[in-house]
Scaffold this active site. Structure first.
Site, PDB file in Angstrom:
ATOM      1  N   ASP A 152       0.945  -1.243   0.018  1.00 51.81           N
ATOM      2  CA  ASP A 152       0.014  -0.099   0.193  1.00 51.81           C
ATOM      3  C   ASP A 152       0.999   1.188  -0.076  1.00 51.81           C
ATOM      4  O   ASP A 152       1.585   1.634   1.114  1.00 51.81           O
ATOM      5  CB  ASP A 152      -1.043   0.105   1.070  1.00 51.81           C
ATOM      6  CG  ASP A 152      -1.989  -0.997   1.235  1.00 51.81           C
ATOM      7  OD1 ASP A 152      -1.637  -2.100   0.854  1.00 51.81           O
ATOM      8  OD2 ASP A 152      -2.951  -0.712   1.822  1.00 51.81           O
ATOM      9  N   LYS A 220      -6.867   3.322  -3.599  1.00 55.87           N
ATOM     10  CA  LYS A 220      -7.317   3.428  -2.254  1.00 55.87           C
ATOM     11  C   LYS A 220      -7.593   4.928  -1.878  1.00 55.87           C
ATOM     12  O   LYS A 220      -6.702   5.689  -2.260  1.00 55.87           O
ATOM     13  CB  LYS A 220      -6.024   2.667  -1.373  1.00 55.87           C
ATOM     14  CG  LYS A 220      -6.173   2.850  -0.041  1.00 55.87           C
ATOM     15  CD  LYS A 220      -5.240   1.970   0.720  1.00 55.87           C
ATOM     16  CE  LYS A 220      -5.498   2.253   2.287  1.00 55.87           C
ATOM     17  NZ  LYS A 220      -4.092   1.453   2.833  1.00 55.87           N
ATOM     18  N   LYS A 256     -10.073   0.328  -2.603  1.00 50.86           N
ATOM     19  CA  LYS A 256     -10.173   0.100  -1.183  1.00 50.86           C
ATOM     20  C   LYS A 256     -10.443   1.268  -0.377  1.00 50.86           C
ATOM     21  O   LYS A 256      -9.574   2.205  -0.638  1.00 50.86           O
ATOM     22  CB  LYS A 256      -8.710  -0.320  -0.554  1.00 50.86           C
ATOM     23  CG  LYS A 256      -8.527  -0.413   0.722  1.00 50.86           C
ATOM     24  CD  LYS A 256      -7.145  -1.173   1.032  1.00 50.86           C
ATOM     25  CE  LYS A 256      -6.877  -1.232   2.682  1.00 50.86           C
ATOM     26  NZ  LYS A 256      -5.618  -1.626   2.852  1.00 50.86           N
TER      27      LYS A 256
END
Length: 320
Positions: A152, A220, A256
């Site tokens: 991430d 995300k 996400k």
């Protein structure tokens, strides 16, 4: 249907070309976007559908601890909870992943053993991203070498907001390459935009397209470290972006939302957004995740309420 980025090959040849493309995207109708997100959030869910949604949401959680006080013991406890969220009910699904800092990846990997739970690691000088490119790439490679299944990363919001779009694109592309392993496999890459710092919905749409063009496996919303994190509206906008990207390229990208999603009611609202915007293809943890820590506890308590007819006591779930 095309299944490559050939149609967009000229878009990333220069900063001016990328800027023309991004600023040529349709402007976001703020009122319409927020109204649709709010309307979808009012959908009622029947009992059987709610039970299904709760289990689906549990299976989509990246169970997260990203604190300076993280210890190996805390990470091992988190891994145990990811594998058996409710030790009294082994029918409870496992979470999708545990998400930790790079130095805790090996601990999480060992604690999970052979369980079908991924290890995700934040990287690239999370959460601010204020570091030189070699440091960001070394951060990524260290996490992958330690066993991370997913990375991430954070974009350089300063570069993006200054209009240095190609620099943002090249950062993501370089991190994507750093996710590769010698055996030819690679960690999946989630690109965090920190939507609360991007100021406008148009910027969120542009960041989404930069991430997708650069090879993100997921886009995300947030780090969870700022005041405004995932919202139904910014998540809806990103879902629309991955829908449009797939329609034009044949390439599916995950989404996400992270930060601020704490209750079962919140999670179900997001699942409705997914179902109504991109459909069943995204209703799996392969393509949709929740970045959360406390959400799991509420899902577990609501799950027991459905099965027993009563709410659990305060000691039913572990305290993260």
């Amino acid at each position: 249907m095309p299944t490559t980025l050939t149609a967009f090959a000229d878009v990333t040849t220069s900063d001016s070309a990328l800027r023309r493309f991004l600023h040529g995207l349709p402007g976001v109708d703020t009122v319409g976007l927020e109204a649709r997100a709010a309307a979808l959030g009012t959908r009622s869910i029947k009992t059987t559908a709610k039970a299904y949604a709760i289990d689906l949401a549990i299976s989509m959680i990246d169970l997260t601890t990203l604190e300076g006080a993280d210890t190996p013991g805390k990470v091992r406890a988190l891994a145990a909870k990811a594998v058996h969220p409710d030790p009294t009910d082994r029918t409870t699904p496992m979470t999708a992943a545990v998400c930790v800092y790079p130095d805790m990846v090996a601990t999480a990997k060992a604690a999970l053993g052979g369980a079908d739970v991924k290890v995700a690691s934040v990287a690239t000088a999370f959460p601010a991203g204020r570091a030189a490119l070699p440091v960001k790439l070394a951060d990524t490679r260290d996490a992958v070498a330690a066993g991370a299944d997913e990375i991430d990363m954070v974009i350089d919001r300063g570069a993006f907001l200054a209009g240095r779009y190609l620099e943002t694109y090249e950062l993501i592309k370089a991190v994507k390459e750093a996710c590769g392993r010698e055996d030819g496999t690679a960690a999946r890459l989630k690109v965090i935009f920190e939507t609360g710092e991007l100021s406008t919905y148009d910027n969120i749409r542009r960041a989404s397209w930069i991430g997708m063009l650069a090879g993100a496996d997921f886009i995300k919303t947030s780090t969870g470290k700022v005041g405004v994190n995932a919202t139904p509206a910014n998540t809806l906008l990103m879902l629309e972006a991955v829908r449009d990207f797939k329609a034009q390229t044949g390439i599916q990208i995950g989404v996400k939302p992270a930060g601020g999603i704490r209750t079962t009611k919140d999670a179900i609202k997001f699942l409705v957004l997914v179902n109504e915007t991109v459909g069943e293809d995204w209703l799996t943890n392969e393509w949709f995740r929740f970045g959360a820590s406390s959400l799991l506890n509420d899902l577990l308590m609501q799950r027991q309420k459905l099965s027993t007819g009563r709410y659990s006591g305060p000691d039913y779930v572990t305290v993260d």
